[in-house]
Design a protein around this motif. Structure first.
Motif, short mmCIF file in Angstrom:
data_model
loop_
_atom_site.label_atom_id
_atom_site.label_comp_id
_atom_site.label_asym_id
_atom_site.label_seq_id
_atom_site.Cartn_x
_atom_site.Cartn_y
_atom_site.Cartn_z
N VAL A 116 14.82 -7.98 6.20
CA VAL A 116 13.75 -8.72 6.56
C VAL A 116 12.83 -8.02 7.43
O VAL A 116 11.47 -7.77 7.67
CB VAL A 116 14.16 -10.42 6.98
N GLN A 117 13.49 -7.48 8.57
CA GLN A 117 12.67 -6.55 9.73
C GLN A 117 12.09 -5.36 9.20
O GLN A 117 10.89 -5.08 9.40
CB GLN A 117 13.60 -6.32 10.90
N LEU A 118 12.98 -4.71 8.21
CA LEU A 118 12.17 -3.53 7.67
C LEU A 118 11.00 -3.91 6.81
O LEU A 118 9.91 -3.31 6.84
CB LEU A 118 13.24 -2.61 6.88
N GLU A 119 11.25 -5.08 5.91
CA GLU A 119 10.06 -5.31 5.18
C GLU A 119 8.85 -5.69 6.11
O GLU A 119 7.67 -5.26 5.72
CB GLU A 119 10.40 -6.71 4.49
N ALA A 120 9.03 -6.40 7.25
CA ALA A 120 8.14 -6.66 8.25
C ALA A 120 7.37 -5.43 8.65
O ALA A 120 6.13 -5.25 8.83
CB ALA A 120 8.28 -7.84 9.11
N ASP A 121 8.25 -4.58 8.93
CA ASP A 121 7.69 -3.14 9.51
C ASP A 121 6.82 -2.38 8.67
O ASP A 121 5.70 -1.85 8.77
CB ASP A 121 8.84 -2.11 10.07
N LEU A 122 7.27 -2.35 7.23
CA LEU A 122 6.69 -1.94 6.26
C LEU A 122 5.30 -2.47 5.99
O LEU A 122 4.32 -1.68 5.87
CB LEU A 122 7.34 -1.80 4.83
N GLU A 123 5.26 -3.78 6.00
CA GLU A 123 4.14 -4.54 5.95
C GLU A 123 3.09 -4.00 6.99
O GLU A 123 1.77 -3.79 6.56
CB GLU A 123 4.11 -5.99 5.75
N ASP A 124 3.46 -4.24 8.22
CA ASP A 124 2.76 -3.76 9.24
C ASP A 124 2.00 -2.31 9.08
O ASP A 124 0.84 -2.10 9.36
CB ASP A 124 3.43 -4.03 10.80
N LYS A 125 2.98 -1.58 8.84
CA LYS A 125 2.52 -0.04 8.70
C LYS A 125 1.37 0.01 7.42
O LYS A 125 0.74 0.81 7.75
CB LYS A 125 3.63 0.96 8.61
N MET A 126 1.84 -0.66 6.49
CA MET A 126 0.86 -0.45 5.31
C MET A 126 -0.51 -1.17 5.76
O MET A 126 -1.43 -0.41 5.05
CB MET A 126 1.38 -1.16 4.03
N ASN A 127 -0.61 -1.97 6.41
CA ASN A 127 -1.80 -2.76 6.84
C ASN A 127 -2.63 -1.68 7.68
O ASN A 127 -3.84 -1.66 7.40
CB ASN A 127 -1.39 -3.82 7.63
N LYS A 128 -1.82 -0.99 8.59
CA LYS A 128 -2.77 0.05 9.43
C LYS A 128 -3.22 1.01 8.59
O LYS A 128 -4.25 1.33 8.72
CB LYS A 128 -1.95 0.46 10.44
N LEU A 129 -2.60 1.43 7.83
CA LEU A 129 -2.91 2.43 6.77
C LEU A 129 -4.19 2.15 5.78
O LEU A 129 -5.05 2.64 5.78
CB LEU A 129 -1.92 2.81 5.82
N GLU A 130 -4.05 0.79 5.35
CA GLU A 130 -5.15 0.33 4.45
C GLU A 130 -6.37 0.09 5.22
O GLU A 130 -7.31 0.16 4.99
CB GLU A 130 -4.67 -0.98 3.61
N GLU A 131 -6.11 -0.28 6.75
CA GLU A 131 -7.37 -0.44 7.54
C GLU A 131 -7.88 0.72 7.86
O GLU A 131 -9.20 0.55 7.93
CB GLU A 131 -6.85 -1.36 8.87
N LYS A 132 -7.31 1.82 8.08
CA LYS A 132 -7.94 3.13 8.42
C LYS A 132 -8.64 3.48 7.17
O LYS A 132 -9.67 3.99 7.39
CB LYS A 132 -6.80 4.02 8.92
N ILE A 133 -8.02 3.29 5.93
CA ILE A 133 -8.97 3.72 4.83
C ILE A 133 -10.15 2.93 4.66
O ILE A 133 -11.60 3.58 4.32
CB ILE A 133 -8.10 3.50 3.69
N GLU A 134 -10.10 1.74 5.00
CA GLU A 134 -11.38 0.85 4.88
C GLU A 134 -12.44 1.26 6.04
O GLU A 134 -13.68 1.29 5.70
CB GLU A 134 -11.17 -0.92 5.01
N GLU A 135 -11.91 1.71 7.19
CA GLU A 135 -12.58 1.99 8.34
C GLU A 135 -13.27 3.41 7.77
O GLU A 135 -14.64 3.30 8.08
CB GLU A 135 -12.00 2.24 9.52
N LEU A 136 -12.77 4.25 7.29
CA LEU A 136 -13.39 5.57 6.79
C LEU A 136 -14.25 5.36 5.65
O LEU A 136 -15.37 5.80 5.67
CB LEU A 136 -12.24 6.31 6.26
N LYS A 137 -13.94 4.27 4.81
CA LYS A 137 -15.19 3.95 3.63
C LYS A 137 -16.32 3.49 4.40
O LYS A 137 -17.26 3.82 3.82
CB LYS A 137 -14.40 2.78 2.66
N VAL A 138 -16.43 2.56 5.28
CA VAL A 138 -17.31 2.06 5.95
C VAL A 138 -18.13 3.12 6.55
O VAL A 138 -19.41 3.13 6.37
CB VAL A 138 -16.99 0.92 7.00
#
Length: 143
Positions: A116-138
């Motif tokens: 459960v903890q690793l799943e939460a960590d993965l979700e957090d890290k994926m969100n950060k990556l996706e946010e950075k991609i969106e930021e670069l798109k903008v």
């Protein structure tokens, strides 16, 4: 007249450099995102190795290959490396659980605290990556 031409030329070069830099950054993140799609099948590969192995040693050998391939994955961004590290930790944990429970007929459940903890960590890290991609798109659209 020459000053205006020079200013326009310098401005054009600066915009080109900045746009090129942003595109290079975006390409790095896109590359990492595509690699993550590939490595997301790691747990399935481990599960297949578990079900197709006739012995614990055969499974350990196959799992070691899978983990080694995962470790060799090269990410180009900090966020991509963070996601890879969580995938690697999850895969190692899954292999450990399967080896420990080899003849017990127990398969790890999704309620396991570490999973459960690793799943939460993965979700957090994926969100950060996706946010950075969106930021670069903008940023690239604004230029």
């Amino acid at each position: 007249m020459n000053k205006k031409v020079l200013i326009i030329l310098v401005t054009t070069i600066m915009v080109t450099i900045l746009t090129g830099y942003t595109n290079l950054e975006y390409d790095k993140y896109s590359n990492d995102y595509n690699k993550i799609r590939e490595i997301s099948t790691t747990e399935l590969a481990i599960s297949d190795a578990y079900h197709n192995s006739g012995s614990k040693n055969k499974f350990k050998k196959e799992a070691k290959k899978i983990l080694k391939d995962l470790e060799k994955t090269k990410m180009k961004t900090k966020e991509g490396k963070d996601v890879l590290n969580v995938y690697l930790e999850r895969a190692e944990y899954l292999v450990d659980i399967l080896v420990e429970s080899w003849n017990k007929g127990v398969i790890p459940n999704t309620e396991d605290k570490k999973i459960v903890q690793l799943e939460a960590d993965l979700e957090d890290k994926m969100n950060k990556l996706e946010e950075k991609i969106e930021e670069l798109k903008v940023e690239s659209k604004q230029e």
